[in-house]
Motif scaffolding. Structure first.
Motif, PDB file in Angstrom:
ATOM      1  N   PRO A 404       0.810  -1.228   0.000  1.00  0.00           N
ATOM      2  CA  PRO A 404       0.000   0.000   0.000  1.00  0.00           C
ATOM      3  C   PRO A 404       0.842   1.277   0.000  1.00  0.00           C
ATOM      4  N   LYS A 405       2.076   1.169   0.493  1.00  0.00           N
ATOM      5  CA  LYS A 405       2.945   2.348   0.511  1.00  0.00           C
ATOM      6  C   LYS A 405       3.208   2.851  -0.903  1.00  0.00           C
ATOM      7  N   LYS A 406       3.328   1.927  -1.854  1.00  0.00           N
ATOM      8  CA  LYS A 406       3.560   2.323  -3.250  1.00  0.00           C
ATOM      9  C   LYS A 406       2.388   3.136  -3.786  1.00  0.00           C
ATOM     10  N   TYR A 407       1.162   2.737  -3.408  1.00  0.00           N
ATOM     11  CA  TYR A 407      -0.027   3.477  -3.843  1.00  0.00           C
ATOM     12  C   TYR A 407      -0.035   4.890  -3.251  1.00  0.00           C
ATOM     13  N   VAL A 408       0.235   5.003  -1.957  1.00  0.00           N
ATOM     14  CA  VAL A 408       0.219   6.325  -1.312  1.00  0.00           C
ATOM     15  C   VAL A 408       1.329   7.206  -1.875  1.00  0.00           C
ATOM     16  N   GLU A 409       2.482   6.616  -2.116  1.00  0.00           N
ATOM     17  CA  GLU A 409       3.563   7.377  -2.749  1.00  0.00           C
ATOM     18  C   GLU A 409       3.142   7.855  -4.137  1.00  0.00           C
ATOM     19  N   GLY A 410       2.356   7.030  -4.830  1.00  0.00           N
ATOM     20  CA  GLY A 410       1.831   7.442  -6.129  1.00  0.00           C
ATOM     21  C   GLY A 410       0.899   8.637  -6.011  1.00  0.00           C
ATOM     22  N   LEU A 411       0.077   8.680  -4.953  1.00  0.00           N
ATOM     23  CA  LEU A 411      -0.809   9.836  -4.729  1.00  0.00           C
ATOM     24  C   LEU A 411       0.008  11.114  -4.530  1.00  0.00           C
ATOM     25  N   TYR A 412       1.103  10.990  -3.763  1.00  0.00           N
ATOM     26  CA  TYR A 412       1.968  12.150  -3.571  1.00  0.00           C
ATOM     27  C   TYR A 412       2.639  12.542  -4.891  1.00  0.00           C
ATOM     28  N   VAL A 414       1.456  12.241  -7.991  1.00  0.00           N
ATOM     29  CA  VAL A 414       0.553  12.909  -8.930  1.00  0.00           C
ATOM     30  C   VAL A 414       0.048  14.247  -8.398  1.00  0.00           C
ATOM     31  N   GLY A 415       0.397  14.608  -7.156  1.00  0.00           N
ATOM     32  CA  GLY A 415       0.149  15.958  -6.666  1.00  0.00           C
ATOM     33  C   GLY A 415      -1.135  16.190  -5.911  1.00  0.00           C
ATOM     34  N   ILE A 416      -1.946  15.150  -5.690  1.00  0.00           N
ATOM     35  CA  ILE A 416      -3.201  15.338  -4.975  1.00  0.00           C
ATOM     36  C   ILE A 416      -2.962  15.685  -3.503  1.00  0.00           C
ATOM     37  N   ALA A 417      -1.770  15.342  -2.988  1.00  0.00           N
ATOM     38  CA  ALA A 417      -1.437  15.619  -1.586  1.00  0.00           C
ATOM     39  C   ALA A 417      -0.485  16.803  -1.432  1.00  0.00           C
ATOM     40  N   GLU A 418      -0.307  17.580  -2.484  1.00  0.00           N
ATOM     41  CA  GLU A 418       0.684  18.667  -2.476  1.00  0.00           C
ATOM     42  C   GLU A 418       0.288  19.786  -1.504  1.00  0.00           C
ATOM     43  N   ASP A 419       1.272  20.242  -0.727  1.00  0.00           N
ATOM     44  CA  ASP A 419       1.077  21.428   0.122  1.00  0.00           C
ATOM     45  C   ASP A 419       1.247  22.661  -0.767  1.00  0.00           C
ATOM     46  N   LEU A 420       0.156  23.393  -1.002  1.00  0.00           N
ATOM     47  CA  LEU A 420       0.175  24.500  -1.964  1.00  0.00           C
ATOM     48  C   LEU A 420       0.766  25.792  -1.396  1.00  0.00           C
ATOM     49  N   LYS A 421       0.908  25.867  -0.058  1.00  0.00           N
ATOM     50  CA  LYS A 421       1.498  27.048   0.585  1.00  0.00           C
ATOM     51  C   LYS A 421       0.815  28.336   0.095  1.00  0.00           C
ATOM     52  N   LEU A 422      -0.478  28.393   0.267  1.00  0.00           N
ATOM     53  CA  LEU A 422      -1.253  29.543  -0.203  1.00  0.00           C
ATOM     54  C   LEU A 422      -1.127  30.721   0.755  1.00  0.00           C
ATOM     55  N   PRO A 423      -1.273  31.952   0.242  1.00  0.00           N
ATOM     56  CA  PRO A 423      -1.031  33.157   1.053  1.00  0.00           C
ATOM     57  C   PRO A 423      -2.224  33.546   1.923  1.00  0.00           C
ATOM     58  N   PHE A 424      -2.643  32.645   2.820  1.00  0.00           N
ATOM     59  CA  PHE A 424      -3.726  32.973   3.741  1.00  0.00           C
ATOM     60  C   PHE A 424      -3.267  32.668   5.154  1.00  0.00           C
ATOM     61  N   ARG A 436      -2.442   9.792   4.799  1.00  0.00           N
ATOM     62  CA  ARG A 436      -1.469   9.121   5.670  1.00  0.00           C
ATOM     63  C   ARG A 436      -0.796   7.924   4.996  1.00  0.00           C
ATOM     64  N   MET A 437       0.415   7.695   5.416  1.00  0.00           N
ATOM     65  CA  MET A 437       1.163   6.526   4.975  1.00  0.00           C
ATOM     66  C   MET A 437       0.729   5.292   5.787  1.00  0.00           C
ATOM     67  N   PRO A 438       0.883   4.092   5.226  1.00  0.00           N
ATOM     68  CA  PRO A 438       0.502   2.872   5.951  1.00  0.00           C
ATOM     69  C   PRO A 438       1.264   2.744   7.267  1.00  0.00           C
ATOM     70  N   ASN A 439       0.518   2.381   8.335  1.00  0.00           N
ATOM     71  CA  ASN A 439       1.115   2.174   9.652  1.00  0.00           C
ATOM     72  C   ASN A 439       0.365   1.017  10.321  1.00  0.00           C
ATOM     73  N   PHE A 440       1.002  -0.146  10.378  1.00  0.00           N
ATOM     74  CA  PHE A 440       0.348  -1.343  10.907  1.00  0.00           C
ATOM     75  C   PHE A 440       0.654  -1.571  12.391  1.00  0.00           C
ATOM     76  N   LYS A 441       1.508  -0.734  12.969  1.00  0.00           N
ATOM     77  CA  LYS A 441       1.959  -0.996  14.340  1.00  0.00           C
ATOM     78  C   LYS A 441       1.367  -0.035  15.365  1.00  0.00           C
TER      79      LYS A 441
END
Length: 742
Positions: A404-412, A414-424, A436-441
């Motif tokens: 599942p980590k590969k899938y989440v890394e893929g989301l990052y 393609v930019g859907i998780a990008e921090d846009l740092k907007l001026p607000f 979130r990244m996979p965490n089984f523990k």
């Protein structure tokens, strides 16, 4: 060396120490006496003392729209006060003749003054103004410095709020107030930093607001660019020359910079009206609409509406950048793009969705049509077109379950998780996505990665994303994979000269392989042309996008506590074959019916149609055929103007009156289409009663009613369908007539 004689020296040191101690005690006692017993005296001295140096306010810069219109500006505003002892010098009592002259002035003019104040400030009666002024005039005070009593407040507030310059000029026409300050006592405190917003609440949370009288920004661009807008305060030195106090500048104030936003006033107004209409129709509690230019990332319109206690919708929070929630089915595009880009599937890959219900690791995944038997076997492209939950989650769980980590890394990636740092900044700061990244523990329930996390994340749950992030991702797809940061300000200006251009900023040069982007563009176009997004489409141009309908979690209570709430959305771009604009529309509403395509998609359709109408160049000759009759629809109203226009269009008019539009006054009447001509009939208006304006356009109706002394409130668009004050009714002074347009 002589021997130290302690018996002689120590008593001297002791005496000095005692004297210093007593001196310190005296200082402390005197300070305590001043702070307590003499506090009122020194407070009075401080209030009447005038500093030699005073601050000179700088003029706060303007905020302009992208097309140069004024959205926020500083104008002088005033607080108004009365000094009831004009001409009096502290410590010198007024002579009886002078006091008698002041009392006579007030006695002769107070009634007319209060009547004038009531005329200007209609919410307070003349009697209330009189009571307030007499209270200030008769107030007994005591001068601590000169130890003498006196009657009459020297800084008594006439009106509790600030007033604009036009109102201030009206006040100067009233008795007493028009006299010089040393005779009448009227004086003001001005504020150069008072903000005016010519377009009212339009894009209010983005443009920003100020904290009332304080020169302090509250939110939006006002807060983000506060250091540039506010300028630098100056200092001047006061010098008395004969009987006049002259200010000599020491530090000249520097006015603030102007900033040019990317907002287009016309598009903003259109988007707000379209969204508000749908919110009222669906009884929604909140709505967001953002319109962005594909190539530059310029935000042309951003609407944030919340339903308030009075049932109306206002901009109370910038939800577009602060409301982070589970996005629902609009997230499926990112999941499929990751799978396509990783090469694990193509659009022809067949998915067995069965009857619309599939068990995934102990929990049932359902499609929206499960009660009708589901979709059966469909390919990846069709799964996205019909927004199949099973279709998307099956693909992601099949190929990423073991990693599942590969899938989440893929989301990052393609930019859907990008921090846009907007001026607000402040309480309305931009909130970056939470994927979130996979965490089984971990033992934390909110962070634990279960077997069902991956399939549910793939369809838009288990994530937190603000609308602006979702739009930025789809905008990158429209821009052939190049992701640009949303831009709200494009220029900084000073006195009409551009000081700095804020260029478009690329966040990611390519969010996915070009072929993957082309494929997803085609699928999104099919979502609108042959999928669930049909209502967002247009007959005049191609539209691509994705629908989203998600249940809203109630926090610890889950999704099914009480009434079900839904987050409805449609996000896409247009025209699909050459994208110019991307847009997202989101609604939050309770209960069913709930459809992202059927509700949010309708608003998207209205926005896209309105925006693209400015690019359509059609000739009237193209609409002609052998059977067409080119006679325009003519409203009732000023038939003299209608006759002039129809004459220019070579349309025959039937009238029994004469008049020149260039030189004459309006001729009121009715218009009726008669075949290939228009019959214009003059209508005599009643001299006293309410005129009949039904059938008229808004402009003519308002002109006619205001000529009769009636104030007008408009509701809707088109021609007048009804009027709240009936035809022929007596016109009352200050009457307000509501016109319903359709």
């Amino acid at each position: 060396m002589s021997k130290f004689e302690s018996k002689k020296v120590l008593p001297r040191y002791l005496a000095i120490a005692v004297v210093l101690t007593l001196f310190g005690i005296a200082i402390i006692a005197k300070a305590a006496y001043i702070m307590t017993a003499k506090k009122d005296y020194w407070d009075t001295v401080a209030s009447i003392s005038k500093p030699d140096s005073v601050k000179e306010d700088a003029l706060r810069g303007n905020i302009l729209s992208g097309d140069g219109q004024l959205m926020a500006s500083s104008i002088p505003e005033y607080r108004i006060f009365m000094d009831f002892l004009p001409g009096k010098i502290r410590g010198v009592a007024l002579k009886d003749s002078a006091q008698h002259r002041i009392d006579t002035l007030w006695a002769n003019n107070i009634d007319s003054l209060c009547a004038g104040l009531h005329r200007i400030f209609k919410t307070r009666s003349a009697e209330e103004f009189k009571k307030n002024l007499l209270e200030g005039k008769n107030k007994s005070l005591y001068d601590q410095k000169y130890k003498e009593p006196y009657v009459g407040h020297r800084h008594w507030s006439i009106w509790p709020r600030r007033i604009d310059y036009a109102t201030y000029k009206e006040l100067l026409k009233l008795p007493i107030l028009r006299l010089p300050t040393n005779k009448g006592g009227f004086h003001t405190e001005s504020n150069k930093s008072a903000r005016s917003y010519p377009f009212g609440s339009l894009a209010q949370r983005t443009v920003g607001t100020m904290y009332g009288d304080k020169d302090s920004a509250k939110c939006g661009l006002e807060l983000s660019f506060d250091s540039l807008l506010r300028g630098t305060i100056g200092i001047s030195h006061k010098v008395k020359v004969r009987d006049t106090v002259v200010r000599i500048p020491e530090i000249v104030p520097v006015n603030g910079y102007d900033i040019v936003s990317t907002i287009d006033v016309g598009m903003q107004d259109m988007a707000e009206r379209a969204l508000k209409e749908e919110l009222k129709k669906d009884n929604a509690s909140m709505g967001v609409a953002i319109l962005m230019e594909v190539k530059t990332g310029d935000v042309k319109a951003i609407v944030n509406l919340t339903k308030c206690d009075d049932g109306e919708y206002y901009e109370t929070m910038n939800h577009a950048v602060t409301y982070r929630c589970e996005p629902g089915s609009v997230f499926k595009t990112a999941s499929i793009l990751v799978a396509l880009d990783d090469g694990v599937v193509d659009t022809s890959f067949v998915i067995p969705t069965g009857s619309g219900i599939m068990n995934m690791h102990g929990s049932n995944m359902k499609d929206h049509n499960w009660y009708r038997g589901g979709y059966g076997n469909i390919n990846v492209a069709r799964a996205l077109e019909v927004s199949s939950n099973i279709g998307v989650s099956y693909v992601i769980d099949k190929f990423y379950h073991d990693n599942p980590k590969k899938y989440v890394e893929g989301l990052y990636r393609v930019g859907i998780a990008e921090d846009l740092k907007l001026p607000f900044n402040g309480r309305e700061s931009y909130v970056p996505p939470k994927i979130r990244m996979p965490n089984f523990k971990t033992t934390k329930r909110g962070e634990y990665w279960s077997k069902t996390t991956l399939p549910w994340m793939s369809i838009g749950y288990e994530t937190q994303i603000a609308p602006i992030n979702t739009l930025t991702f789809y905008n990158a797809i429209a821009n052939d994979g190049k992701m640009v940061r949303p831009r709200f300000v494009k220029q900084i200006m000073k006195e009409g000269v551009v000081i700095r251009n804020l260029e478009p900023e690329v966040i990611k040069e390519q969010i996915a392989k070009p072929q993957s982007i082309k494929t997803i563009q085609t699928v999104l176009e099919h979502v609108v042309s042959q999928g669930l997004g049909r209502k967002a489409g247009s007959r005049s141009f191609k539209v691509a996008g994705k629908t989203g309908t998600a249940q809203v979690s109630q926090g610890a209570a889950g999704y099914k506590n009480g009434m079900m709430w839904y987050w409805l959305s449609f996000v896409g771009f247009f025209p699909a074959d050459n994208p110019m604009y991307s847009c997202i529309v989101c609604l939050k509403k309770p209960g069913l019916p709930a459809s992202g395509g059927g509700m949010a998609g309708v608003v998207f359709h209205q926005i896209s149609e309105s925006v693209m109408s400015q690019y359509l160049k059609l000739r009237v000759e193209d609409a002609r055929d052998d059977t067409s009759v080119m006679v325009p629809d003519v409203k009732n109203g000023n038939i003299l103007a209608a006759d002039y226009v129809l004459g220019k269009l070579n349309v025959k008019t039937d009238n029994g009156w004469k008049g020149s539009y260039a030189n004459g006054q309006p001729i009121w009447g009715e218009a009726e289409q008669d075949g290939k001509s228009v019959k214009l009939t003059k209508k005599t208006l009643s001299g006293k009663g309410m005129p009949d304006v039904t059938g008229m356009g808004a402009s003519d109706a308002v002109f006619l009613l205001e000529t009769c002394g009636v104030k007008v409130r408009l509701k809707g668009r088109g021609h007048v369908k009804s009027q709240s004050i009936p035809y022929g009714a007596a016109i009352q002074n200050g009457a307000i007539c509501e016109l319903t347009l359709q």
